[in-house]
Design an enzyme around this catalytic site. Structure first.
Site, mmCIF file in Angstrom:
data_model
loop_
_atom_site.group_PDB
_atom_site.id
_atom_site.type_symbol
_atom_site.label_atom_id
_atom_site.label_comp_id
_atom_site.label_asym_id
_atom_site.label_seq_id
_atom_site.Cartn_x
_atom_site.Cartn_y
_atom_site.Cartn_z
ATOM 1 N N GLU A 69 0.839 -1.208 0.000
ATOM 2 C CA GLU A 69 0.000 0.000 0.000
ATOM 3 C C GLU A 69 0.874 1.258 0.000
ATOM 4 O OE1 GLU A 69 -3.569 1.998 2.747
ATOM 5 O OE2 GLU A 69 -2.856 -0.043 3.137
ATOM 6 N N LYS A 158 -8.657 4.219 -3.171
ATOM 7 C CA LYS A 158 -9.301 3.645 -2.001
ATOM 8 C C LYS A 158 -10.607 4.387 -1.717
ATOM 9 C CE LYS A 158 -8.145 2.164 2.715
ATOM 10 N NZ LYS A 158 -7.094 2.182 3.759
ATOM 11 N N CYS A 192 -6.298 -2.503 1.515
ATOM 12 C CA CYS A 192 -6.406 -2.586 2.967
ATOM 13 C C CYS A 192 -7.839 -2.879 3.431
ATOM 14 C CB CYS A 192 -5.865 -1.286 3.565
ATOM 15 S SG CYS A 192 -5.433 -1.366 5.319
#
Length: 392
Positions: A69, A158, A192
């Site tokens: 990430e 994200k 995530c």
């Protein structure tokens, strides 16, 4: 070099061209988790390292590689200060982030794409993306998906930054959820804790992934005193990220390539060494843990901690077939007659410039209808009804 092979004994399974529609018709695809240390903050060095590792993985037969990430220029939320933190520290950290983040596309992405083309590999890499809109300085926690020809297949922002991450990153939208149909199979990705967002993760899953890339800032477990306790068991099962990936693999019947962040004291550039003394810097849980999980939820490459390494795994089409013989979560197990998702792929802009009256199948605006009504002495109500029909 860490290698792993599939958990099915493929030597005992007859091969009679059973792979049509799976992994691009291939028997096997080799994937690689590139667990390279992040560099705080040096975009040039990060890109050089990424390109070198991409080429190295290609030389060892990898067809898909993935990074952690926001690998470039590091996971911002290791610095987790709030309103009571030092503003000097906060601005120093943010200036470093702004000066070393990536615009998509740009010369930076061209360099990474060239490495993918040289190596002949697909790549999913996590970056801090700086919005390229004029006057905007918003960051996004993004993944760039590169083709084996070096082109950018897509970008994923994200959709919901977690907790202190919201001090850094804006939110993505449904336009960034996608599965890319490639010669090595259907590739998708999430970042995530998107793997915990029930509807978003299921929408991604239902697009029919065969290889899913998950990237994370490290491995942890949620403890009684801190949300990011670096203590963990040897397989990282105490980390909700590992658990989420194992469940994702099983439900989707796909391979999950899970890449976790690695950061050490020596990975801070000299001008940022002073940040190591900050009470608000928390990166003790950034010790890797990258792994590959098969479609029955089992490790085919176990988590590797505290190593600067590349972890390889061979993903066999037969494993997907075997898993879906038990549980086809995208097929007959999904029961759309009982519950189903609505997915909005729209990307909204905050400024939409209208150059004149709209024509074609787009209904005109009210002010324009009123102007026509007065000019041609036609009842406004009749024009409004006509506009409704056009819109429908």
């Amino acid at each position: 070099m860490q290698k792993a092979k599939a958990y099915l004994d493929n030597s005992t399974v007859p091969s009679k061209k059973p792979f049509k529609g799976i992994l691009g018709g291939r028997e096997m695809v080799r994937v690689a988790c590139i667990q390279a240390p992040q560099i705080v903050f040096n975009k040039e060095k990060s890109i050089e390292t990424a390109c070198a590792r991409i080429r190295e993985a290609g030389e060892h037969g990898a067809q898909l590689v993935a990074f952690s990430e926001t690998y470039i220029p590091c996971y911002a939320a290791y610095y987790d200060g709030g309103f009571d933190n030092s503003m000097d520290e906060w601005m120093e950290w943010n200036m470093g982030l702004q000066q070393n983040s990536i615009v998509i596309p740009s010369e930076d992405t061209d360099r990474i794409g060239a490495a993918c083309r040289d190596a002949g590999v697909y790549c999913v890499i996590g970056v801090n993306e700086l919005d390229d809109a004029e006057g905007v300085r918003t960051f996004y926690n993004s993944q760039i998906i590169f083709g084996a020809d070096g082109s950018i297949l897509g970008r994923h922002r994200k959709t919901k930054p977690t907790y202190v991450e919201r001090a850094y990153w804006g939110e993505g939208d449904g336009s960034d959820l996608n599965v890319y149909k490639t010669p090595i199979g259907r590739i998708g990705s999430l970042v995530c804790w998107e793997h915990h967002t029930i509807l978003v993760s299921r929408a991604q899953m239902l697009m029919g992934e065969e290889i899913h890339v998950a990237n994370w800032p490290g491995t942890w477990k949620v403890g009684p005193k801190t949300a990011m306790d670096p203590n963990f068991d040897p397989l990282g099962i105490g980390c909700d990220g590992i658990t989420a990936c194992k469940e994702y693999a099983f439900q989707a019947g796909c391979f999950v390539v899970s890449v976790h962040g690695l950061l050490r004291e020596e990975d801070f550039e000299p001008e940022y060494k002073n940040m190591l003394e900050s009470k608000d810097l928390n990166y003790g849980w950034a010790h890797g843990g990258s792994c590959v999980i098969g479609p029955l939820g089992e490790f085919i490459a176990k988590p590797v901690f505290d190593q600067d390494t590349i972890i390889y795994a061979d993903c066999y089409a037969k494993d997907i077939m075997a898993a879906k013989a038990f549980f086809d979560g995208l097929g007959h197990y999904s029961r759309p007659d009982i519950a189903r998702l609505e997915y909005n792929p729209t990307h909204y802009k905050n400024l939409n410039i209208v150059t004149g009256p709209q024509t074609g199948l787009i209904a005109p605006e009210y002010s324009y209808l009123k102007e026509i009504s007065e000019k041609y002495e036609v009842a406004l109500s009749r024009l409004e009804k006509l506009a409704e029909k056009i819109e429908k």
